[in-house]
Write an enzyme that holds these catalytic residues in place. Sequence first.
Site, PDB file in Angstrom:
ATOM      1  N   HIS A 136       0.870  -1.177   0.000  1.00 47.79           N
ATOM      2  CA  HIS A 136       0.000   0.000   0.000  1.00 47.79           C
ATOM      3  C   HIS A 136       0.911   1.232   0.000  1.00 47.79           C
ATOM      4  O   HIS A 136       2.030   1.174   0.535  1.00 47.79           O
ATOM      5  CB  HIS A 136      -0.836  -0.049   1.283  1.00 47.79           C
ATOM      6  CG  HIS A 136      -1.916   0.971   1.386  1.00 47.79           C
ATOM      7  ND1 HIS A 136      -1.679   2.269   1.771  1.00 47.79           N
ATOM      8  CD2 HIS A 136      -3.245   0.872   1.187  1.00 47.79           C
ATOM      9  CE1 HIS A 136      -2.819   2.932   1.807  1.00 47.79           C
ATOM     10  NE2 HIS A 136      -3.795   2.110   1.446  1.00 47.79           N
ATOM     11  N   ASP A 139       2.888  -4.622   8.065  1.00 47.16           N
ATOM     12  CA  ASP A 139       1.688  -3.801   7.883  1.00 47.16           C
ATOM     13  C   ASP A 139       0.485  -4.731   8.080  1.00 47.16           C
ATOM     14  O   ASP A 139       0.162  -5.532   7.198  1.00 47.16           O
ATOM     15  CB  ASP A 139       1.707  -3.196   6.471  1.00 47.16           C
ATOM     16  CG  ASP A 139       0.413  -2.471   6.135  1.00 47.16           C
ATOM     17  OD1 ASP A 139      -0.562  -2.603   6.890  1.00 47.16           O
ATOM     18  OD2 ASP A 139       0.382  -1.804   5.090  1.00 47.16           O
ATOM     19  N   GLN A 166      -4.748  -4.992   7.112  1.00 49.19           N
ATOM     20  CA  GLN A 166      -5.817  -5.867   6.620  1.00 49.19           C
ATOM     21  C   GLN A 166      -5.883  -7.191   7.371  1.00 49.19           C
ATOM     22  O   GLN A 166      -6.696  -8.052   7.009  1.00 49.19           O
ATOM     23  CB  GLN A 166      -5.624  -6.155   5.111  1.00 49.19           C
ATOM     24  CG  GLN A 166      -5.774  -4.940   4.227  1.00 49.19           C
ATOM     25  CD  GLN A 166      -7.173  -4.314   4.278  1.00 49.19           C
ATOM     26  OE1 GLN A 166      -8.143  -4.948   4.694  1.00 49.19           O
ATOM     27  NE2 GLN A 166      -7.284  -3.072   3.864  1.00 49.19           N
ATOM     28  N   LYS A 195     -10.280  -0.288  10.779  1.00 54.59           N
ATOM     29  CA  LYS A 195     -10.439  -1.472   9.932  1.00 54.59           C
ATOM     30  C   LYS A 195     -10.750  -2.713  10.767  1.00 54.59           C
ATOM     31  O   LYS A 195     -10.724  -3.834  10.271  1.00 54.59           O
ATOM     32  CB  LYS A 195      -9.169  -1.701   9.114  1.00 54.59           C
ATOM     33  CG  LYS A 195      -8.927  -0.621   8.054  1.00 54.59           C
ATOM     34  CD  LYS A 195      -7.731  -0.975   7.198  1.00 54.59           C
ATOM     35  CE  LYS A 195      -7.189   0.200   6.429  1.00 54.59           C
ATOM     36  NZ  LYS A 195      -7.990   0.560   5.251  1.00 54.59           N
ATOM     37  N   CYS A 197      -4.737   2.591  -3.605  1.00 59.88           N
ATOM     38  CA  CYS A 197      -3.424   2.995  -3.068  1.00 59.88           C
ATOM     39  C   CYS A 197      -2.360   1.942  -3.363  1.00 59.88           C
ATOM     40  O   CYS A 197      -1.487   1.669  -2.523  1.00 59.88           O
ATOM     41  CB  CYS A 197      -3.489   3.285  -1.562  1.00 59.88           C
ATOM     42  SG  CYS A 197      -4.582   4.629  -1.153  1.00 59.88           S
TER      43      CYS A 197
HETATM   44  C1  LIG Z   1      -2.542  -2.851   3.511  1.00 63.52           C
HETATM   45  C2  LIG Z   1      -2.835  -1.466   3.990  1.00 63.52           C
HETATM   46  N1  LIG Z   1      -1.874  -0.766   4.579  1.00 63.52           N
HETATM   47  C3  LIG Z   1      -2.083   0.480   5.050  1.00 63.52           C
HETATM   48  C4  LIG Z   1      -3.307   1.091   4.920  1.00 63.52           C
HETATM   49  C5  LIG Z   1      -3.495   2.485   5.454  1.00 63.52           C
HETATM   50  O1  LIG Z   1      -4.347   2.471   6.539  1.00 63.52           O
HETATM   51  P1  LIG Z   1      -4.810   3.851   7.204  1.00 63.52           P
HETATM   52  O2  LIG Z   1      -5.373   4.687   6.085  1.00 63.52           O
HETATM   53  O3  LIG Z   1      -5.828   3.451   8.204  1.00 63.52           O
HETATM   54  O4  LIG Z   1      -3.598   4.477   7.807  1.00 63.52           O
HETATM   55  C6  LIG Z   1      -4.345   0.402   4.306  1.00 63.52           C
HETATM   56  C7  LIG Z   1      -5.665   1.049   4.100  1.00 63.52           C
HETATM   57  O5  LIG Z   1      -6.406   0.728   3.211  1.00 63.52           O
HETATM   58  C8  LIG Z   1      -4.105  -0.915   3.831  1.00 63.52           C
HETATM   59  O6  LIG Z   1      -5.068  -1.605   3.229  1.00 63.52           O
END
Ligand SMILES: Cc1ncc(COP(=O)(O)O)c(C=O)c1O
Length: 412
Positions: A129, A206, A209, A232, A370
């Site tokens: 992401h 990370d 998800q 999430k 993203c």
């Molecule tokens: C795999 C992953 N990493 C990071 C993020 C970023 O999360 P946040 O916008 O809550 O900081 C997301 C959000 O969709 C994601 O799917």
Amino acid sequence: MHRKASRDIDWKRIRQDFPVLDQTVHGHPLIYFDNAATTQKPGPVIEAVRHFYERDNANVHRGLHELSSRATEAYEGARQRVAAYLGAASADEIVFTRGTTESINLVAQTWGAKYLRQGDVVLLTEMEHHSNLVPWQLLAERTGINLRFLPVREDGTLDLAQLDSLLTSEVKLVAFTHVSNSLGTINPVADLCAKARSVGAVSLVDAAQSAGHLPVDVRQLGCDFLACSGHKMCGPTGIGVLYGRAELLEAMPPWQGGGEMIVSVSLEKTTFKKPPHRFEAGTPNIAGAIGLGAAIDYIEGIGRPAILEHDTQLANYALQRISELPGIRVFGPSHERGALVGFVMDAAHPHDLTTFADHQGLALRGGHHCNQPLMRKFGVPGTTRASFYFYNTTEEIDRMIEILAKAARFFS
Ligand SMILES: Cc1ncc(COP(=O)(O)O)c(C=O)c1O
């Protein structure tokens, strides 16, 4: 941890805990399949936030009055719950942030800026992401570090055969997603962390998800850092977590400066608190942390193994049904996938398809999610993504298939 199986759980009753799901959109019953972007919130989480503002609202830590004590107790209690949920050795290893993005930026700008030097390498993957890519690009501009990428194969899995040749002694950090937000791929986190450790590199996971969808235990995974977002996993927006192994957090300089994170300040010099408070400058998101604590209690009340089983059933069913439709290309692995399916319909751009679905009450997400480099790799501008959570049903998936079939006819 609960060991209930999915079949022992009354998922229909659980669904009733989510007031937002009980509505019509454009004249149709809402089907919410945008859970990878943000999940819905159950009554107990909404109630916990409401209770805080109605009864206990005060600032934390410094107050010598009853409401401040209650607020502090609830805020620090939430930290304890997060620590237990993630299997951390201590609540001191849990830093509250705004979310996954801020957690990763914190690591890049404190640990990264202090310990990485020109010529060092940060190893990422092609499926990251933007929030696990852009912070490292920004750091590379400032420090001259190099970024390297573990490729993604056509089937949406990581090309692990290339890991040994990429994981050279210059690699100081390996940072990767647990579950891909576009492909649904579940990566072998424990193996990747062990490999990183074997060359003396630090690991960052990370877990945006995964944290709300499957059991995540930082000590079993063997990771050094882990980032996730409250919103999430049934919690409020604006609250997230950085887990950092104590030894690493203690050796990191502060990030933002201000109140709450100091021991003493003179006009010339400041001494800082220990982690985690060293990294929480200013008034924190107290209500958000309390809501996240309630979300964790709620999820644990169901049990992550059962949620994983249920989510997997939904994803597999959706994958099978979507694949039956003509003119559809599905992305990601055929097994071992998280609770989402990304696809492209030949006849319609993902934005048009998502807008069409919205008019039928179906919330999908269309775009690059993203993941622009990943989309480029697969030769598409974006995909349409259906992402599930435990309150979704196979009946909703059947309805989605009807809508997609109707869209295919409409756009052809
Ligand atoms: C795999 C992953 N990493 C990071 C993020 C970023 O999360 P946040 O916008 O809550 O900081 C997301 C959000 O969709 C994601 O799917």
